[in-house]
Scaffold this active site. Structure first.
Site, PDB file in Angstrom:
ATOM      1  N   TRP A  90       0.855  -1.197   0.000  1.00 46.44           N
ATOM      2  CA  TRP A  90       0.000   0.000   0.000  1.00 46.44           C
ATOM      3  C   TRP A  90       0.890   1.247   0.000  1.00 46.44           C
ATOM      4  CZ3 TRP A  90      -2.177   2.683   4.841  1.00 46.44           C
ATOM      5  CH2 TRP A  90      -3.075   3.694   4.480  1.00 46.44           C
ATOM      6  N   ASP A 105      -1.768  -6.338   8.679  1.00 41.31           N
ATOM      7  CA  ASP A 105      -2.673  -5.227   8.361  1.00 41.31           C
ATOM      8  C   ASP A 105      -3.967  -5.816   7.814  1.00 41.31           C
ATOM      9  OD1 ASP A 105      -3.856  -2.858   7.730  1.00 41.31           O
ATOM     10  OD2 ASP A 105      -2.385  -2.230   6.224  1.00 41.31           O
ATOM     11  N   ALA A 122      -7.510  -4.865   6.593  1.00 37.77           N
ATOM     12  CA  ALA A 122      -8.319  -3.701   6.202  1.00 37.77           C
ATOM     13  C   ALA A 122      -9.521  -4.061   5.338  1.00 37.77           C
ATOM     14  CB  ALA A 122      -7.445  -2.686   5.469  1.00 37.77           C
TER      15      ALA A 122
END
Ligand code: LMR
Length: 406
Positions: free
Chosen positions: A134, A215, A217
């Site tokens: 990202w 992470d 998300a």
């Protein structure tokens, strides 16, 4: 007298954010038929990002029953943290007395607080990130004051994970370093590890003494909430120490409410108490307390059986919509003469995939057709509308400036 301090003269020319700026540019584009494949936001076929029905209902209840706006505390909404760890880690892991939880302003806030915590514990640590990752991960790591290195992850030739190269690099990460892993729906590629690969990575990290930072998300956008969390759960089961950043932006459609959680698994309950103290200190000197509304909405939904079922059904509808757009896109590319070049779009998970086109083709798409995506050629498939698929494929064929393979 002349002013001599000139404190704010030192900054370089502003650089627009590679993802967020696209939203502004898209809005300013007057052309009909423009297509926004930029920031990761879910849209329905009318182009709207609706408030989920369960969210609206929970908001109504909160509006009717809340009597104060007084401070909650540095940790935020504890019921929210319990509900999210339960959802993400599953009841068995979530019940551990080794977990330190703090509600954060969005998933980004959780990442930043996690990196700040790592700096306080081990400033010399290197954070290993997948190539690519990202757009905001490396700036977050750098601003926190940590070094980073990239481990091989995505293979553009296959549109999948290059597991051999990844495993070789992961096995060589020094003890005490940190590896950043995308829990599901890898951003930007949509290429995920399978469960057996997660197991192998978890075993390597455990024996190598590497701390994992997962992470999370997009829970629910890949194969559903439980399968999407399988890798995360494998990591937290195997490793004594691990972190999770959780974002409610996509899974609950709460983007602007900045609703996130940082969970830190420590080796002992004593370590957990001390880590939590440090996390509170870091929060206090950053944003102090997190915004409440989104977390209150999420905990209202997750603790009410009917609302929870309603939310799960709507999330699954969103997921299925993305799955069907992926198929439609791959088929349209096939029909346009690209052979199986874009078939990987069907295998990727979640909102994003990388088209594998250069920045020059991305620029041409924007100029000629009003098709917006980051320079990496990442497309937000969740933002596409079914009726835009054929126009998009035509635009891409044109902008690739090459003969499609027959
Ligand atoms: C994205 O990658 O588009 C999203 O995660 C939104 C963001 O903050 O960049």
């Amino acid at each position: 007298m002349e002013y001599e301090a000139s404190v704010f003269q030192v900054f370089p020319e502003p650089q627009p954010d590679g993802i967020l700026q696209l939203t502004q540019d898209f809005r300013a584009d007057p052309r009909e038929g423009k297509i926004d494949l930029g920031v990761g936001v879910f849209r329905d076929d009318s182009g709207a990002t609706p408030i989920m029905a369960a969210v609206r209902e929970a908001e109504g209840r909160l509006l009717a029953t809340r009597e104060t706006k007084a401070y909650i505390g540095l940790l935020g909404d504890v019921a929210f943290a319990e509900a999210i760890t339960d959802l993400a880690l599953g009841a068995a892991l979530a019940g551990s007395d080794r977990l330190a939880n703090i509600q954060t302003p969005g998933g980004t806030g959780a990442l930043r607080l996690g990196f700040d915590l790592i700096v306080s514990a081990r400033p010399e640590a290197t954070v290993w990130v997948p190539g690519p990752t990202w757009l905001n991960h490396i700036p977050l790591i750098t601003r926190a004051g940590l070094k980073h290195k990239v481990y091989p992850y995505y293979d553009a030739a296959t549109g999948a994970v290059d597991f051999e190269a990844m495993a070789e690099a992961v096995a060589a990460i020094p003890a005490g370093d940190v590896i950043l892993l995308h829990g599901c729906c890898h951003n930007p590629s949509g290429a995920d590890l399978d469960l057996e690969q997660w197991r192998q990575i978890a075993a390597m990290l455990t024996s190598g003494g590497v701390v994992a930072f997962v992470d999370m998300a997009y829970q629910g956008f890949g194969d559903g909430p439980d399968p999407d969390a399988a890798g995360l759960r494998t990591i937290f089961s195997a490793l004594p120490e691990a972190l999770m950043s959780y974002s409610c932006s996509k899974s609950f459609g709460l983007y602007r409410e900045r609703t996130g959680l940082l969970t830190v698994q420590c080796e002992t309950a004593r370590d957990r108490t001390h880590a939590l103290g440090q996390m509170k200190l870091l929060a206090r000197t950053s944003h102090s307390m997190p915004p409440d509304h989104g977390a209150a909405v999420v905990s209202t939904i997750l603790r009410d059986d009917a609302l929870r079922a309603d939310w799960l059904a709507e999330l699954d509808g969103a997921r299925l919509r993305v799955v069907s757009l992926r198929s439609a896109l791959a088929e349209a590319f096939g029909a346009a003469g690209f052979g199986d070049r874009f078939d990987f779009l069907k295998d990727n998970k979640g909102m994003f995939s990388l088209l594998g086109i250069g920045a020059d083709a991305v620029a041409r798409l924007r100029k000629r057709y009003g098709v917006y995506m980051p320079a990496s050629g990442r497309i937000n498939i969740a933002g596409l509308q079914a009726q835009q698929v054929s126009r998009l494929v035509e635009a891409i064929s044109d902008c690739l400036e090459m003969e499609p393979v027959k």
